[in-house]
Design an enzyme around this catalytic site. Structure first.
Site, PDB file in Angstrom:
ATOM      1  N   CYS A 158      -5.674   4.817  10.537  1.00 10.74           N
ATOM      2  CA  CYS A 158      -4.698   5.436   9.636  1.00 10.74           C
ATOM      3  C   CYS A 158      -5.218   5.531   8.206  1.00 10.74           C
ATOM      4  O   CYS A 158      -4.852   6.444   7.464  1.00 10.74           O
ATOM      5  CB  CYS A 158      -3.391   4.646   9.659  1.00 10.74           C
ATOM      6  SG  CYS A 158      -3.572   2.891   9.291  1.00 10.74           S
ATOM      7  N   HIS A 251       0.062   5.674   3.106  1.00 10.55           N
ATOM      8  CA  HIS A 251      -1.215   5.182   2.589  1.00 10.55           C
ATOM      9  C   HIS A 251      -1.709   6.149   1.506  1.00 10.55           C
ATOM     10  O   HIS A 251      -1.835   7.356   1.748  1.00 10.55           O
ATOM     11  CB  HIS A 251      -2.262   5.104   3.699  1.00 10.55           C
ATOM     12  CG  HIS A 251      -2.051   3.973   4.659  1.00 10.55           C
ATOM     13  ND1 HIS A 251      -1.053   3.036   4.528  1.00 10.55           N
ATOM     14  CD2 HIS A 251      -2.751   3.625   5.786  1.00 10.55           C
ATOM     15  CE1 HIS A 251      -1.139   2.166   5.530  1.00 10.55           C
ATOM     16  NE2 HIS A 251      -2.152   2.499   6.304  1.00 10.55           N
TER      17      HIS A 251
END
Length: 361
Positions: A158, A251
Protein backbone atom coordinates in the site's frame (compact mmCIF):
# COMPACT_ATOMS: atom_id res chain seq x y z
CA UNK A 1 -22.78 -10.63 -17.53
CA UNK A 2 -25.56 -13.14 -16.93
CA UNK A 3 -24.05 -14.95 -13.92
CA UNK A 4 -21.65 -13.55 -11.39
CA UNK A 5 -18.49 -15.44 -10.54
CA UNK A 6 -18.52 -17.07 -7.10
CA UNK A 7 -15.88 -15.54 -4.85
CA UNK A 8 -14.31 -16.71 -1.61
CA UNK A 9 -12.59 -14.44 0.89
CA UNK A 10 -9.70 -16.07 2.77
CA UNK A 11 -9.17 -14.22 6.03
CA UNK A 12 -12.56 -12.58 5.73
CA UNK A 13 -12.92 -11.49 9.35
CA UNK A 14 -9.89 -9.14 9.44
CA UNK A 15 -9.83 -5.49 8.36
CA UNK A 16 -8.77 -6.15 4.76
CA UNK A 17 -11.22 -9.05 4.52
CA UNK A 18 -13.97 -6.73 5.70
CA UNK A 19 -12.92 -4.18 3.08
CA UNK A 20 -13.16 -6.88 0.38
CA UNK A 21 -16.67 -7.72 1.53
CA UNK A 22 -17.72 -4.05 1.55
CA UNK A 23 -16.30 -3.39 -1.92
CA UNK A 24 -17.80 -6.54 -3.43
CA UNK A 25 -21.32 -5.79 -2.19
CA UNK A 26 -23.42 -5.42 -5.37
CA UNK A 27 -20.36 -5.89 -7.61
CA UNK A 28 -21.53 -6.41 -11.22
CA UNK A 29 -19.16 -9.35 -11.93
CA UNK A 30 -18.41 -10.99 -8.58
CA UNK A 31 -20.47 -12.31 -5.66
CA UNK A 32 -19.11 -13.32 -2.26
CA UNK A 33 -20.51 -16.79 -1.62
CA UNK A 34 -17.87 -18.20 0.73
CA UNK A 35 -15.91 -16.73 3.64
CA UNK A 36 -13.05 -18.61 5.30
CA UNK A 37 -11.09 -17.70 8.39
CA UNK A 38 -9.25 -19.26 11.31
CA UNK A 39 -10.59 -22.40 13.02
CA UNK A 40 -11.89 -20.30 15.95
CA UNK A 41 -14.29 -18.50 13.56
CA UNK A 42 -15.28 -21.59 11.56
CA UNK A 43 -18.85 -22.76 12.07
CA UNK A 44 -20.14 -19.34 13.11
CA UNK A 45 -22.16 -17.04 10.92
CA UNK A 46 -20.09 -14.18 9.56
CA UNK A 47 -22.04 -11.75 11.74
CA UNK A 48 -21.25 -13.83 14.83
CA UNK A 49 -17.59 -14.34 13.90
CA UNK A 50 -16.94 -10.61 13.42
CA UNK A 51 -19.13 -9.47 16.30
CA UNK A 52 -18.17 -5.98 17.39
CA UNK A 53 -14.98 -6.03 15.32
CA UNK A 54 -16.62 -4.66 12.16
CA UNK A 55 -14.30 -1.76 11.24
CA UNK A 56 -15.82 -0.32 8.08
CA UNK A 57 -17.67 3.01 7.94
CA UNK A 58 -20.59 1.36 6.15
CA UNK A 59 -22.75 -1.37 7.73
CA UNK A 60 -22.01 -5.05 7.20
CA UNK A 61 -23.84 -6.10 4.00
CA UNK A 62 -26.97 -8.16 4.71
CA UNK A 63 -25.94 -10.64 2.00
CA UNK A 64 -22.98 -11.94 4.03
CA UNK A 65 -24.32 -11.83 7.60
CA UNK A 66 -25.66 -15.40 7.61
CA UNK A 67 -22.87 -17.01 5.59
CA UNK A 68 -21.34 -19.73 7.77
CA UNK A 69 -17.59 -19.19 7.98
CA UNK A 70 -15.43 -22.10 6.80
CA UNK A 71 -12.04 -23.17 8.10
CA UNK A 72 -9.47 -21.59 5.78
CA UNK A 73 -7.21 -24.63 6.25
CA UNK A 74 -9.79 -26.95 4.70
CA UNK A 75 -8.59 -26.03 1.24
CA UNK A 76 -10.50 -28.57 -0.86
CA UNK A 77 -13.77 -27.80 0.91
CA UNK A 78 -13.47 -24.03 0.44
CA UNK A 79 -12.18 -24.28 -3.14
CA UNK A 80 -15.05 -26.54 -4.19
CA UNK A 81 -17.53 -23.71 -3.55
CA UNK A 82 -15.95 -20.89 -5.55
CA UNK A 83 -14.55 -19.83 -8.91
CA UNK A 84 -11.65 -17.90 -7.36
CA UNK A 85 -10.56 -16.43 -4.03
CA UNK A 86 -9.17 -13.23 -2.58
CA UNK A 87 -6.54 -13.83 0.08
CA UNK A 88 -6.14 -11.64 3.16
CA UNK A 89 -5.05 -14.32 5.64
CA UNK A 90 -3.08 -13.44 8.75
CA UNK A 91 -0.30 -16.03 8.91
CA UNK A 92 3.47 -16.25 8.63
CA UNK A 93 4.88 -15.65 5.16
CA UNK A 94 5.78 -19.31 4.75
CA UNK A 95 2.27 -20.38 5.78
CA UNK A 96 0.75 -17.86 3.37
CA UNK A 97 2.90 -19.05 0.47
CA UNK A 98 1.95 -22.66 1.20
CA UNK A 99 -1.79 -22.10 1.57
CA UNK A 100 -2.09 -19.79 -1.46
CA UNK A 101 -0.30 -22.34 -3.66
CA UNK A 102 -2.47 -25.10 -2.17
CA UNK A 103 -5.58 -23.22 -3.31
CA UNK A 104 -4.03 -22.60 -6.73
CA UNK A 105 -3.36 -26.33 -7.09
CA UNK A 106 -7.10 -27.00 -6.68
CA UNK A 107 -7.47 -25.02 -9.94
CA UNK A 108 -8.70 -22.00 -7.98
CA UNK A 109 -7.10 -18.67 -8.93
CA UNK A 110 -5.85 -16.68 -5.94
CA UNK A 111 -5.71 -12.87 -5.97
CA UNK A 112 -3.72 -11.94 -2.89
CA UNK A 113 -3.39 -8.85 -0.76
CA UNK A 114 -0.50 -10.45 1.12
CA UNK A 115 3.22 -9.79 0.65
CA UNK A 116 4.35 -13.43 0.83
CA UNK A 117 4.40 -14.05 -2.94
CA UNK A 118 5.47 -10.59 -4.11
CA UNK A 119 8.98 -11.81 -4.85
CA UNK A 120 8.11 -15.25 -6.21
CA UNK A 121 9.65 -14.85 -9.69
CA UNK A 122 6.68 -16.23 -11.67
CA UNK A 123 3.94 -14.53 -9.61
CA UNK A 124 2.75 -11.24 -11.14
CA UNK A 125 2.63 -8.23 -8.79
CA UNK A 126 0.43 -5.73 -10.58
CA UNK A 127 -0.96 -2.22 -10.46
CA UNK A 128 -3.38 -2.67 -13.38
CA UNK A 129 -2.80 0.80 -14.86
CA UNK A 130 0.98 0.28 -14.90
CA UNK A 131 2.01 -3.31 -15.67
CA UNK A 132 -0.97 -5.39 -16.84
CA UNK A 133 1.35 -7.24 -19.23
CA UNK A 134 3.00 -8.95 -16.24
CA UNK A 135 -0.05 -11.21 -16.00
CA UNK A 136 1.50 -13.15 -18.91
CA UNK A 137 3.95 -14.75 -16.45
CA UNK A 138 0.98 -16.73 -15.09
CA UNK A 139 1.43 -19.25 -17.92
CA UNK A 140 4.91 -20.07 -16.64
CA UNK A 141 3.65 -20.30 -13.06
CA UNK A 142 0.92 -22.73 -14.06
CA UNK A 143 3.54 -25.01 -15.62
CA UNK A 144 5.48 -24.97 -12.33
CA UNK A 145 2.37 -25.68 -10.28
CA UNK A 146 1.02 -28.28 -12.71
CA UNK A 147 -2.31 -26.47 -13.07
CA UNK A 148 -4.57 -25.56 -15.95
CA UNK A 149 -6.39 -22.58 -14.42
CA UNK A 150 -5.02 -22.22 -10.89
CA UNK A 151 -2.43 -19.55 -10.08
CA UNK A 152 -1.49 -16.81 -7.62
CA UNK A 153 -1.41 -13.09 -8.49
CA UNK A 154 -0.69 -10.29 -6.02
CA UNK A 155 -1.02 -6.55 -5.63
CA UNK A 156 1.91 -4.50 -4.30
CA UNK A 157 2.38 -2.80 -0.94
CA UNK A 158 0.00 0.00 0.00
CA UNK A 159 2.85 2.43 0.73
CA UNK A 160 3.97 2.73 -2.90
CA UNK A 161 0.57 3.63 -4.35
CA UNK A 162 0.93 7.34 -3.61
CA UNK A 163 4.11 7.76 -5.67
CA UNK A 164 4.81 4.78 -7.98
CA UNK A 165 1.90 5.72 -10.31
CA UNK A 166 3.26 9.27 -10.45
CA UNK A 167 6.72 8.09 -11.46
CA UNK A 168 5.13 5.77 -14.02
CA UNK A 169 3.31 8.73 -15.56
CA UNK A 170 6.69 10.48 -15.83
CA UNK A 171 8.55 7.55 -17.38
CA UNK A 172 9.29 9.44 -20.61
CA UNK A 173 11.32 11.98 -18.62
CA UNK A 174 13.47 9.18 -17.15
CA UNK A 175 13.43 9.65 -13.37
CA UNK A 176 16.62 8.09 -12.00
CA UNK A 177 16.87 9.06 -8.33
CA UNK A 178 14.01 9.30 -5.83
CA UNK A 179 13.76 10.16 -2.14
CA UNK A 180 10.38 9.42 -0.55
CA UNK A 181 8.97 9.72 2.95
CA UNK A 182 5.58 8.12 3.53
CA UNK A 183 3.19 9.14 6.29
CA UNK A 184 1.06 6.04 6.78
CA UNK A 185 -2.39 5.60 8.30
CA UNK A 186 -3.08 3.24 11.19
CA UNK A 187 -5.52 1.15 9.16
CA UNK A 188 -2.42 -0.05 7.30
CA UNK A 189 -1.66 -1.97 10.48
CA UNK A 190 -5.25 -3.27 10.62
CA UNK A 191 -6.07 -0.86 13.45
CA UNK A 192 -8.56 1.82 14.36
CA UNK A 193 -8.11 4.41 17.12
CA UNK A 194 -10.24 2.22 19.38
CA UNK A 195 -7.73 -0.59 18.92
CA UNK A 196 -4.67 1.64 19.13
CA UNK A 197 -5.31 4.63 21.43
CA UNK A 198 -1.54 5.12 21.80
CA UNK A 199 -1.49 6.48 18.24
CA UNK A 200 -3.66 9.47 19.10
CA UNK A 201 -1.53 12.64 18.98
CA UNK A 202 1.49 10.44 18.24
CA UNK A 203 3.95 9.61 15.45
CA UNK A 204 6.02 6.42 15.28
CA UNK A 205 9.05 6.69 12.96
CA UNK A 206 9.23 2.98 12.16
CA UNK A 207 7.03 0.44 10.36
CA UNK A 208 8.61 -2.99 10.14
CA UNK A 209 9.57 -4.02 6.61
CA UNK A 210 7.91 -1.04 4.92
CA UNK A 211 11.02 0.80 3.81
CA UNK A 212 12.49 -2.16 1.96
CA UNK A 213 9.13 -2.82 0.26
CA UNK A 214 8.79 0.85 -0.65
CA UNK A 215 12.24 0.97 -2.23
CA UNK A 216 12.18 -2.36 -4.09
CA UNK A 217 8.59 -3.14 -5.12
CA UNK A 218 8.27 -0.31 -7.67
CA UNK A 219 11.31 -1.74 -9.50
CA UNK A 220 9.58 -5.10 -9.83
CA UNK A 221 6.47 -3.40 -11.17
CA UNK A 222 8.61 -1.62 -13.79
CA UNK A 223 10.50 -4.83 -14.66
CA UNK A 224 10.01 -7.22 -17.56
CA UNK A 225 9.40 -10.90 -18.17
CA UNK A 226 12.53 -12.85 -19.10
CA UNK A 227 12.73 -16.65 -19.23
CA UNK A 228 9.44 -17.03 -17.43
CA UNK A 229 10.31 -14.71 -14.54
CA UNK A 230 9.80 -11.08 -13.63
CA UNK A 231 13.19 -9.32 -13.69
CA UNK A 232 13.08 -6.01 -11.76
CA UNK A 233 14.14 -2.74 -13.37
CA UNK A 234 17.40 -1.20 -12.18
CA UNK A 235 16.26 2.42 -12.19
CA UNK A 236 15.23 4.71 -10.62
CA UNK A 237 17.11 4.25 -7.36
CA UNK A 238 14.65 4.84 -4.49
CA UNK A 239 15.39 5.53 -0.83
CA UNK A 240 12.50 5.75 1.58
CA UNK A 241 11.45 6.39 5.16
CA UNK A 242 8.07 5.18 6.44
CA UNK A 243 6.36 6.85 9.39
CA UNK A 244 3.13 5.91 11.16
CA UNK A 245 0.89 8.94 11.76
CA UNK A 246 -2.44 9.48 13.61
CA UNK A 247 -4.66 9.19 10.53
CA UNK A 248 -7.24 6.43 10.04
CA UNK A 249 -7.13 6.04 6.24
CA UNK A 250 -4.73 7.51 3.68
CA UNK A 251 -1.02 7.20 2.99
CA UNK A 252 0.71 10.47 2.08
CA UNK A 253 4.15 10.65 0.43
CA UNK A 254 6.59 13.56 0.19
CA UNK A 255 8.82 12.81 -2.79
CA UNK A 256 11.93 14.32 -4.43
CA UNK A 257 12.91 13.31 -7.99
CA UNK A 258 15.87 13.74 -10.34
CA UNK A 259 15.30 13.33 -14.10
CA UNK A 260 17.70 12.52 -16.93
CA UNK A 261 15.62 14.75 -19.17
CA UNK A 262 14.48 18.26 -18.28
CA UNK A 263 10.68 18.39 -18.07
CA UNK A 264 8.82 21.56 -17.26
CA UNK A 265 6.29 21.70 -14.44
CA UNK A 266 3.54 22.04 -17.05
CA UNK A 267 4.71 18.89 -18.86
CA UNK A 268 4.75 16.93 -15.62
CA UNK A 269 1.24 18.03 -14.66
CA UNK A 270 -0.12 17.22 -18.11
CA UNK A 271 1.49 13.76 -17.94
CA UNK A 272 -0.30 13.11 -14.64
CA UNK A 273 -3.69 14.29 -15.81
CA UNK A 274 -3.57 12.34 -19.08
CA UNK A 275 -2.17 9.11 -17.65
CA UNK A 276 -4.41 6.07 -18.00
CA UNK A 277 -4.16 2.33 -18.52
CA UNK A 278 -6.15 -0.74 -19.52
CA UNK A 279 -8.63 -0.38 -16.62
CA UNK A 280 -9.71 3.00 -18.00
CA UNK A 281 -9.66 1.86 -21.64
CA UNK A 282 -11.69 -1.26 -20.82
CA UNK A 283 -13.97 0.52 -18.29
CA UNK A 284 -13.41 -2.11 -15.62
CA UNK A 285 -16.05 -1.81 -12.86
CA UNK A 286 -13.71 -0.62 -10.10
CA UNK A 287 -11.44 1.50 -12.28
CA UNK A 288 -11.30 5.22 -11.53
CA UNK A 289 -12.36 7.27 -14.52
CA UNK A 290 -9.35 9.52 -13.89
CA UNK A 291 -6.48 7.63 -12.28
CA UNK A 292 -4.42 10.64 -11.11
CA UNK A 293 -5.69 14.11 -10.26
CA UNK A 294 -3.42 17.12 -9.86
CA UNK A 295 -4.56 19.73 -7.34
CA UNK A 296 -3.45 23.33 -7.84
CA UNK A 297 -4.14 24.54 -4.27
CA UNK A 298 -0.94 24.86 -2.28
CA UNK A 299 -2.43 23.05 0.73
CA UNK A 300 -3.58 19.93 -1.14
CA UNK A 301 -3.81 16.96 -1.21
CA UNK A 302 -5.30 16.53 2.24
CA UNK A 303 -6.49 13.27 3.75
CA UNK A 304 -9.73 14.84 4.97
CA UNK A 305 -10.59 16.23 1.53
CA UNK A 306 -8.99 13.91 -0.99
CA UNK A 307 -8.53 10.35 0.29
CA UNK A 308 -11.84 9.18 -1.23
CA UNK A 309 -11.10 10.57 -4.70
CA UNK A 310 -12.70 8.25 -7.28
CA UNK A 311 -14.17 6.12 -4.46
CA UNK A 312 -10.69 5.67 -3.02
CA UNK A 313 -9.29 4.22 -6.24
CA UNK A 314 -7.66 7.40 -7.57
CA UNK A 315 -4.36 9.05 -6.69
CA UNK A 316 -4.14 12.72 -5.66
CA UNK A 317 -1.02 14.81 -6.28
CA UNK A 318 -0.13 18.37 -5.39
CA UNK A 319 2.63 20.80 -4.40
CA UNK A 320 4.72 20.02 -7.48
CA UNK A 321 7.57 22.47 -7.60
CA UNK A 322 11.23 22.78 -8.49
CA UNK A 323 13.72 21.85 -5.80
CA UNK A 324 17.11 23.35 -4.91
CA UNK A 325 18.82 19.94 -4.64
CA UNK A 326 16.63 17.61 -6.71
CA UNK A 327 14.83 18.58 -9.90
CA UNK A 328 11.25 18.48 -8.60
CA UNK A 329 9.33 17.56 -5.45
CA UNK A 330 5.66 16.74 -4.88
CA UNK A 331 3.16 15.30 -2.40
CA UNK A 332 1.02 12.27 -3.24
CA UNK A 333 -1.95 10.67 -1.47
CA UNK A 334 -3.69 7.30 -1.85
CA UNK A 335 -6.32 5.38 0.10
CA UNK A 336 -4.35 2.57 1.69
CA UNK A 337 -7.14 0.04 2.28
CA UNK A 338 -9.00 0.72 -0.98
CA UNK A 339 -6.50 1.36 -3.80
CA UNK A 340 -3.64 0.14 -1.62
CA UNK A 341 -5.24 -3.11 -0.47
CA UNK A 342 -8.63 -4.69 -1.18
CA UNK A 343 -9.68 -2.31 -3.97
CA UNK A 344 -6.40 -2.79 -5.80
CA UNK A 345 -6.86 -6.56 -5.58
CA UNK A 346 -10.45 -6.33 -6.84
CA UNK A 347 -9.23 -4.30 -9.82
CA UNK A 348 -6.56 -6.95 -10.46
CA UNK A 349 -9.28 -9.62 -10.46
CA UNK A 350 -11.35 -7.59 -12.91
CA UNK A 351 -8.31 -7.29 -15.16
CA UNK A 352 -7.65 -11.03 -14.90
CA UNK A 353 -11.25 -11.77 -15.85
CA UNK A 354 -11.08 -9.36 -18.79
CA UNK A 355 -7.82 -10.99 -19.91
CA UNK A 356 -9.36 -14.47 -19.68
CA UNK A 357 -7.39 -15.80 -16.70
CA UNK A 358 -10.40 -16.00 -14.35
CA UNK A 359 -13.66 -17.64 -15.42
CA UNK A 360 -16.36 -19.87 -13.97
CA UNK A 361 -15.21 -23.38 -13.10
Amino acid sequence: MSEKLKVGILGGTGMVGQRFISLLNDHPWFEVTTIAASPRSAGKTYEEAVGRRWKMDTPMPDAVKQIVVKNVNEVEEVASCVDFVFSAVDMTKEEIRNIEEAYAKTETPVVSNNSAHRWTPDVPMVIPEINPDHMKVIEFQKKRLGTERGFVAVKPNCSIQSYAPVLSAWKEFEPYEVVATTYQAISGAGKTFLDWPEMERNIIPYIGGEEEKSEKEPLRIWGEIKDGKIVPAESPVITCQCIRVPVLNGHTAAVFVKFKKNPTKEQLIEALRSYKGLPQEWSLPSAPKHFIQYLEEENRPQVALDVDYENGMGISVGRLREDSVYDFKFVGLSHNTVRGAAGGAVLCAELLKAQGYIAAK
